[in-house]
Design an enzyme around this catalytic site. Structure first.
Site, PDB file in Angstrom:
ATOM      1  CE1 TYR A   1      47.875  56.899  57.894  1.00 36.30           C
ATOM      2  CE2 TYR A   1      47.866  59.333  58.087  1.00 36.30           C
ATOM      3  CZ  TYR A   1      47.100  58.171  58.002  1.00 36.30           C
ATOM      4  OH  TYR A   1      45.863  58.072  58.019  1.00 36.30           O
TER       5      TYR A   1
ATOM      6  CE  LYS B   1      42.888  59.525  57.215  1.00 34.21           C
ATOM      7  NZ  LYS B   1      41.340  59.311  56.701  1.00 34.21           N
TER       8      LYS B   1
HETATM    9  P1  NAD Z   1      38.720  49.629  55.765  1.00 32.70           P
HETATM   10  O1  NAD Z   1      39.709  48.983  54.812  1.00 32.70           O
HETATM   11  O2  NAD Z   1      37.841  48.806  56.437  1.00 32.70           O
HETATM   12  O3  NAD Z   1      37.828  51.227  55.137  1.00 32.70           O
HETATM   13  C1  NAD Z   1      38.145  51.702  54.055  1.00 32.70           C
HETATM   14  C2  NAD Z   1      37.105  51.805  53.246  1.00 32.70           C
HETATM   15  O4  NAD Z   1      37.524  52.957  52.358  1.00 32.70           O
HETATM   16  C3  NAD Z   1      36.757  50.691  52.646  1.00 32.70           C
HETATM   17  O5  NAD Z   1      35.364  50.441  52.863  1.00 32.70           O
HETATM   18  C4  NAD Z   1      36.976  50.756  51.063  1.00 32.70           C
HETATM   19  O6  NAD Z   1      35.914  50.089  50.295  1.00 32.70           O
HETATM   20  C5  NAD Z   1      36.767  52.430  51.054  1.00 32.70           C
HETATM   21  N1  NAD Z   1      37.064  52.940  49.655  1.00 32.70           N
HETATM   22  C6  NAD Z   1      38.435  53.084  49.447  1.00 32.70           C
HETATM   23  N2  NAD Z   1      38.380  53.466  48.214  1.00 32.70           N
HETATM   24  C7  NAD Z   1      37.468  53.961  47.639  1.00 32.70           C
HETATM   25  C8  NAD Z   1      36.678  54.401  46.388  1.00 32.70           C
HETATM   26  N3  NAD Z   1      37.375  54.706  45.478  1.00 32.70           N
HETATM   27  N4  NAD Z   1      35.388  54.538  46.678  1.00 32.70           N
HETATM   28  C9  NAD Z   1      34.493  54.342  47.621  1.00 32.70           C
HETATM   29  N5  NAD Z   1      35.122  53.691  48.788  1.00 32.70           N
HETATM   30  C10 NAD Z   1      36.556  53.428  48.925  1.00 32.70           C
HETATM   31  O7  NAD Z   1      39.698  50.451  56.666  1.00 32.70           O
HETATM   32  P2  NAD Z   1      39.438  51.479  57.935  1.00 32.70           P
HETATM   33  O8  NAD Z   1      40.431  51.458  58.910  1.00 32.70           O
HETATM   34  O9  NAD Z   1      38.192  51.043  58.891  1.00 32.70           O
HETATM   35  O10 NAD Z   1      39.244  52.914  57.195  1.00 32.70           O
HETATM   36  C11 NAD Z   1      38.181  53.860  57.512  1.00 32.70           C
HETATM   37  C12 NAD Z   1      38.674  55.204  57.714  1.00 32.70           C
HETATM   38  O11 NAD Z   1      39.491  55.149  58.898  1.00 32.70           O
HETATM   39  C13 NAD Z   1      39.966  55.693  56.659  1.00 32.70           C
HETATM   40  O12 NAD Z   1      39.460  57.047  56.332  1.00 32.70           O
HETATM   41  C14 NAD Z   1      41.089  55.545  57.514  1.00 32.70           C
HETATM   42  O13 NAD Z   1      42.064  56.402  57.051  1.00 32.70           O
HETATM   43  C15 NAD Z   1      40.591  55.970  58.852  1.00 32.70           C
HETATM   44  N6  NAD Z   1      41.522  55.601  59.892  1.00 32.70           N
HETATM   45  C16 NAD Z   1      41.991  54.446  60.064  1.00 32.70           C
HETATM   46  C17 NAD Z   1      42.589  54.169  61.273  1.00 32.70           C
HETATM   47  C18 NAD Z   1      42.973  52.743  61.390  1.00 32.70           C
HETATM   48  O14 NAD Z   1      44.024  52.271  62.172  1.00 32.70           O
HETATM   49  N7  NAD Z   1      42.525  51.617  60.940  1.00 32.70           N
HETATM   50  C19 NAD Z   1      43.035  55.181  62.292  1.00 32.70           C
HETATM   51  C20 NAD Z   1      42.642  56.395  61.759  1.00 32.70           C
HETATM   52  C21 NAD Z   1      41.833  56.710  60.666  1.00 32.70           C
END
Ligand code: NAD
Length: 262
Positions: free
Chosen positions: A156, A163
């Protein structure tokens, strides 16, 4: 009547049907929120438009958070449709792929650190700053964090410090905006297979491991997160701000679960 009836909420971070932001949008729609969406770039435009239309939204605006002017443009365009609104969901994170594989100290670079923090952390307060005057009293802002903020998790890497900074950002924003009756919270989500998480080396193994030892013995879904997000952005959560709520099936409260002590 849903508990978000009458609330207008902007959702940033839908990339696909499996995005956490899409689960949040679906849950909020079920609770009768009126929604608007952003998309990162033209490649995503058609897909996000289709998903947004499915949730009765007609407001679909571009915003790549790398640049301040894009954020300013977003709220200028939004203000043509909504002069005020009630909530923002920030579900955005990014770190270059080479940062998410291998030994942290060897892998981290000045540029990787900067990109991860700018896109995954600064963008949240930058958006809040840009829309502050458009937010109604009793508005709520929400972002998505991960356990890597609190514990060192293999691969990570730089996203962990990012985060941790995001969670501190939530507390400072909550303190700043609280006097205007604006609440700011984060959900620390358990692992879910999405476009973003597939960039983390060994993610599938991590998911299987978590499933086997999480107290509720299953992976978290985007519905689980969506329902909690809908609650946190509603007036039902009127006393909660500056918090990081774990929606992870209890994984973060356990230790040494893999040992057979019987
Ligand atoms: P995802 O890929 O579906 O979403 C990530 C989003 O970030 C995308 O829509 C992408 O377009 C956007 N993004 C990235 N760079 C960008 C930029 N420069 N401008 C505008 N948008 C931008 O993945 P996800 O897992 O749904 O991620 C959403 C959030 O959840 C993130 O903050 C991620 O760290 C967090 N998260 C995810 C998990 C997991 O296991 N999937 C766990 C904990 C936290």
């Amino acid at each position: 009547m849903g508990f978000l009836a009458g609330k207008r909420i902007l959702i940033a971070g839908v990339a696909s049907k499996v995005s956490i932001a899409y689960g949040i949008a679906q849950a909020m729609y079920k609770q009768r929120a009126e929604l608007a969406f952003t998309y990162q770039n033209n490649k995503l435009k058609d897909r996000i438009t289709e998903l947004a239309i499915g949730l009765d939204s007609k407001i679909i605006l571009p915003c790549n958070v790398e640049k301040d002017e894009n954020i300013t443009d977003l709220f200028n365009q939004l203000s043509q449709k909504w002069t005020t609104f009630d909530g923002l969901v920030h579900s955005i994170a990014f770190a270059p792929n080479d940062q998410l594989n291998g030994d942290y100290v060897n892998t981290v670079s000045r540029q990787g650190f900067q990109i991860a923090h700018e896109i995954s952390v600064y963008s949240f307060v930058a958006m809040a700053k840009a829309c502050r005057l458009m937010l109604n009293p009793n508005s709520a802002l929400l972002t998505i964090s991960y356990l890597g903020a609190e514990r060192a998790i293999v691969n990570y890497n730089v996203m962990g410090p990012a985060k941790a900074s995001l969670e501190a950002n939530v507390r400072y924003m909550a303190n700043s905006m609280g006097p205007e009756s604006i609440r700011v919270n984060a959900i620390s989500a358990g692992p879910i297979r999405t476009l973003a998480s597939s960039g983390i080396k060994g993610f599938r193994k991590m998911l299987n491991y978590c499933e086997s030892i999480t107290p509720i013995r299953r992976s978290i879904t985007i519905e689980d997160i969506g329902n909690s997000a809908a609650f946190l952005c509603s007036d039902l959560a009127s006393g909660i701000t500056g918090e990081v709520i774990h929606v992870d099936g209890g994984f973060s409260i356990t230790a040494m679960n893999e040992l057979e002590l019987k």
